[in-house]
Enzyme design. Structure first.
Site, PDB file in Angstrom:
ATOM      1  N   SER A  10     -80.629 -40.255  24.712  1.00 23.10           N
ATOM      2  CA  SER A  10     -80.404 -39.113  25.255  1.00 23.10           C
ATOM      3  C   SER A  10     -79.066 -38.732  25.188  1.00 23.10           C
ATOM      4  O   SER A  10     -78.189 -39.549  25.485  1.00 23.10           O
ATOM      5  CB  SER A  10     -80.754 -39.239  26.928  1.00 23.10           C
ATOM      6  OG  SER A  10     -80.121 -37.959  27.616  1.00 23.10           O
ATOM      7  N   HIS A  35     -83.720 -37.611  22.024  1.00 24.64           N
ATOM      8  CA  HIS A  35     -84.317 -37.411  23.606  1.00 24.64           C
ATOM      9  C   HIS A  35     -83.391 -36.151  24.009  1.00 24.64           C
ATOM     10  O   HIS A  35     -82.187 -36.537  24.360  1.00 24.64           O
ATOM     11  CB  HIS A  35     -84.470 -38.644  24.336  1.00 24.64           C
ATOM     12  CG  HIS A  35     -85.002 -38.260  25.691  1.00 24.64           C
ATOM     13  ND1 HIS A  35     -86.416 -38.212  26.011  1.00 24.64           N
ATOM     14  CD2 HIS A  35     -84.381 -37.533  26.709  1.00 24.64           C
ATOM     15  CE1 HIS A  35     -86.515 -37.954  27.276  1.00 24.64           C
ATOM     16  NE2 HIS A  35     -85.378 -37.626  27.811  1.00 24.64           N
ATOM     17  N   ASP A  37     -82.626 -33.596  26.473  1.00 30.28           N
ATOM     18  CA  ASP A  37     -82.873 -33.146  28.091  1.00 30.28           C
ATOM     19  C   ASP A  37     -82.686 -31.712  28.268  1.00 30.28           C
ATOM     20  O   ASP A  37     -81.591 -31.295  28.338  1.00 30.28           O
ATOM     21  CB  ASP A  37     -82.061 -33.879  28.941  1.00 30.28           C
ATOM     22  CG  ASP A  37     -82.548 -35.331  29.156  1.00 30.28           C
ATOM     23  OD1 ASP A  37     -83.661 -35.628  29.293  1.00 30.28           O
ATOM     24  OD2 ASP A  37     -81.711 -36.396  28.781  1.00 30.28           O
ATOM     25  N   MET A  39     -83.037 -28.692  30.782  1.00 22.98           N
ATOM     26  CA  MET A  39     -83.023 -28.547  32.482  1.00 22.98           C
ATOM     27  C   MET A  39     -82.840 -27.018  32.649  1.00 22.98           C
ATOM     28  O   MET A  39     -81.983 -26.221  31.930  1.00 22.98           O
ATOM     29  CB  MET A  39     -82.002 -29.290  33.362  1.00 22.98           C
ATOM     30  CG  MET A  39     -82.126 -30.637  32.884  1.00 22.98           C
ATOM     31  SD  MET A  39     -81.122 -31.594  33.975  1.00 22.98           S
ATOM     32  CE  MET A  39     -81.041 -33.265  32.987  1.00 22.98           C
ATOM     33  N   HIS A  69     -87.275 -32.991  26.439  1.00 21.95           N
ATOM     34  CA  HIS A  69     -87.830 -33.508  27.710  1.00 21.95           C
ATOM     35  C   HIS A  69     -87.682 -32.410  28.460  1.00 21.95           C
ATOM     36  O   HIS A  69     -86.446 -32.080  28.784  1.00 21.95           O
ATOM     37  CB  HIS A  69     -87.148 -34.749  28.314  1.00 21.95           C
ATOM     38  CG  HIS A  69     -87.542 -35.140  29.538  1.00 21.95           C
ATOM     39  ND1 HIS A  69     -86.560 -36.035  30.436  1.00 21.95           N
ATOM     40  CD2 HIS A  69     -88.351 -34.815  30.389  1.00 21.95           C
ATOM     41  CE1 HIS A  69     -87.177 -36.233  31.598  1.00 21.95           C
ATOM     42  NE2 HIS A  69     -88.364 -35.695  31.664  1.00 21.95           N
ATOM     43  N   MET A  71     -87.676 -30.337  31.662  1.00 25.97           N
ATOM     44  CA  MET A  71     -87.377 -30.429  33.153  1.00 25.97           C
ATOM     45  C   MET A  71     -87.255 -29.072  33.575  1.00 25.97           C
ATOM     46  O   MET A  71     -86.279 -28.610  34.180  1.00 25.97           O
ATOM     47  CB  MET A  71     -86.213 -31.227  33.505  1.00 25.97           C
ATOM     48  CG  MET A  71     -86.640 -32.662  33.319  1.00 25.97           C
ATOM     49  SD  MET A  71     -85.021 -33.759  33.129  1.00 25.97           S
ATOM     50  CE  MET A  71     -84.353 -33.597  31.600  1.00 25.97           C
ATOM     51  N   MET A 140     -90.785 -41.330  34.453  1.00 27.79           N
ATOM     52  CA  MET A 140     -89.219 -41.536  34.951  1.00 27.79           C
ATOM     53  C   MET A 140     -88.929 -42.786  35.779  1.00 27.79           C
ATOM     54  O   MET A 140     -89.578 -42.965  36.732  1.00 27.79           O
ATOM     55  CB  MET A 140     -89.143 -40.193  35.688  1.00 27.79           C
ATOM     56  CG  MET A 140     -89.096 -38.958  34.872  1.00 27.79           C
ATOM     57  SD  MET A 140     -87.975 -38.860  33.576  1.00 27.79           S
ATOM     58  CE  MET A 140     -86.445 -38.802  34.252  1.00 27.79           C
ATOM     59  N   PHE A 146     -80.007 -35.763  36.322  1.00 26.65           N
ATOM     60  CA  PHE A 146     -78.827 -36.302  35.878  1.00 26.65           C
ATOM     61  C   PHE A 146     -78.801 -37.615  35.216  1.00 26.65           C
ATOM     62  O   PHE A 146     -79.681 -38.391  35.417  1.00 26.65           O
ATOM     63  CB  PHE A 146     -77.871 -36.396  37.383  1.00 26.65           C
ATOM     64  CG  PHE A 146     -77.463 -35.209  37.904  1.00 26.65           C
ATOM     65  CD1 PHE A 146     -76.486 -34.210  37.577  1.00 26.65           C
ATOM     66  CD2 PHE A 146     -78.649 -35.038  38.962  1.00 26.65           C
ATOM     67  CE1 PHE A 146     -76.700 -33.126  38.383  1.00 26.65           C
ATOM     68  CE2 PHE A 146     -78.412 -33.582  39.653  1.00 26.65           C
ATOM     69  CZ  PHE A 146     -77.379 -32.698  39.372  1.00 26.65           C
ATOM     70  N   GLY A 147     -77.703 -37.583  34.087  1.00 30.03           N
ATOM     71  CA  GLY A 147     -77.652 -39.130  33.627  1.00 30.03           C
ATOM     72  C   GLY A 147     -76.778 -40.084  34.322  1.00 30.03           C
ATOM     73  O   GLY A 147     -76.271 -39.409  35.191  1.00 30.03           O
ATOM     74  N   GLY A 148     -76.826 -41.232  34.029  1.00 30.38           N
ATOM     75  CA  GLY A 148     -75.765 -42.269  34.601  1.00 30.38           C
ATOM     76  C   GLY A 148     -76.385 -42.924  35.932  1.00 30.38           C
ATOM     77  O   GLY A 148     -75.588 -43.367  36.651  1.00 30.38           O
ATOM     78  N   ASP A 174     -87.378 -43.499  31.159  1.00 26.69           N
ATOM     79  CA  ASP A 174     -86.251 -42.694  30.891  1.00 26.69           C
ATOM     80  C   ASP A 174     -85.464 -42.772  32.306  1.00 26.69           C
ATOM     81  O   ASP A 174     -86.132 -42.208  33.283  1.00 26.69           O
ATOM     82  CB  ASP A 174     -86.675 -41.332  30.533  1.00 26.69           C
ATOM     83  CG  ASP A 174     -85.421 -40.349  30.560  1.00 26.69           C
ATOM     84  OD1 ASP A 174     -84.395 -40.665  30.432  1.00 26.69           O
ATOM     85  OD2 ASP A 174     -85.685 -39.055  30.421  1.00 26.69           O
ATOM     86  N   GLY A 175     -84.215 -43.154  32.172  1.00 30.66           N
ATOM     87  CA  GLY A 175     -83.363 -42.997  33.236  1.00 30.66           C
ATOM     88  C   GLY A 175     -82.845 -44.487  33.698  1.00 30.66           C
ATOM     89  O   GLY A 175     -83.513 -45.298  34.100  1.00 30.66           O
ATOM     90  N   GLY A 196     -79.231 -43.099  27.876  1.00 31.17           N
ATOM     91  CA  GLY A 196     -78.406 -42.241  27.622  1.00 31.17           C
ATOM     92  C   GLY A 196     -76.850 -42.942  27.636  1.00 31.17           C
ATOM     93  O   GLY A 196     -76.407 -43.259  26.508  1.00 31.17           O
ATOM     94  N   THR A 197     -76.310 -42.892  28.921  1.00 33.20           N
ATOM     95  CA  THR A 197     -74.947 -43.567  29.078  1.00 33.20           C
ATOM     96  C   THR A 197     -74.911 -44.808  28.455  1.00 33.20           C
ATOM     97  O   THR A 197     -73.770 -44.969  27.650  1.00 33.20           O
ATOM     98  CB  THR A 197     -74.744 -43.661  30.598  1.00 33.20           C
ATOM     99  OG1 THR A 197     -75.707 -42.752  31.171  1.00 33.20           O
ATOM    100  CG2 THR A 197     -73.333 -43.627  31.015  1.00 33.20           C
TER     101      THR A 197
END
Ligand code: DX5
Ligand code: ZN
Length: 221
Positions: A10, A35, A37, A39, A69, A71, A140, A146-148, A174-175, A196-197
């Site tokens: 991500s 991926h 994201d 939003m 994705h 959202m 999810m 939010f990431g992280g 994811d997440g 992601g992170t």
């Protein structure tokens, strides 16, 4: 089992001003797909980017597999522009959608694969009736937005149930997924891994991507 382990970074927490270079680097380092994201500040309390940016990215990266994705409150609205932007897999949340069958059909007619996503508070039973029309199911493992954030291990029963009942389904998580949580996801039966992170911020992206894919693949055999 016919499903394969795939790692889809991500880019949410990447340097968005350098999205093209960041994405290329991830793909060069072995990412299986990207991926993206999207939003809308409505379905989730955050705002990212839309189809114009995805289209610009596609102009720079011709062949990689793109997942968006979505959202967003009204996923139907963005089907046509995202198809035009070169999206391969259009993953949307079932929660705000009245007619999931209709939206899925429109996604397919636009030439994209269908991904169906559920938030942590949504039961897998609410998704079950749609599985036959889905190419990918996304569970999810954080609240979207939010990431992280921290990985929610209590989502794994959903993944386990899906894998037991649908051995050939592409199941995505994811997440909060990274080297520390990958084993948990792999053991539960997830095969498409969004990270992601943990990937974007890694000093050795190639190693992190490879290690995670190896763990996931080892549980699929
Ligand atoms: C959250 C997004 C995720 C997330 C992944 O709303 O859908 O894709 O940003 O990032 P990490 O791996 O940092 O949780
Ligand atoms: Zn996502």
């Amino acid at each position: 089992m016919s499903v394969k382990a795939k790692i889809g970074p991500s880019i949410l927490n990447a340097d968005l001003a350098n999205l093209g270079a960041e994405s290329k680097k991830l793909l060069d380092n072995g990412a299986d797909y990207l991926h993206l994201d999207v939003m809308d500040g409505n379905f989730v309390p955050n705002l990212t980017f839309g189809h114009p940016m995805v289209k610009s990215l596609r102009n720079k990266i011709k062949t990689a597999f793109f997942e968006t994705h979505m959202m967003v409150q009204n996923p139907e609205q963005w089907i046509s522009p995202m198809a035009d932007a070169g999206v391969n897999l259009y993953t949307f949340h079932i929660e705000p959608v009245d007619d999931v069958y209709k939206v899925s059909r429109l996604v397919q007619e636009a030439g994209m694969q269908v991904g169906l996503a559920i938030k942590p508070g949504t039961k897998v039973a609410d998704l079950e009736k749609y599985i036959s029309i889905a190419d990918v199911v996304l569970v999810m493992t954080v609240e979207p937005g939010f990431g992280g954030q921290s990985f929610m291990a209590d989502m794994m029963p959903k993944v386990e149930w899906l894998r037991q009942n649908y051995p050939n389904l592409d199941i995505e998580v994811d997440g909060g997924v990274g080297p520390k949580t990958i084993e948990c996801c792999a053991k539960s039966g997830a095969n498409m891994i969004v990270s992601g992170t943990a990937v974007v911020g890694a000093t050795d992206q190639r190693q992190v991507i490879k290690d995670m894919r190896d763990v996931v693949q080892s549980y699929l055999k």
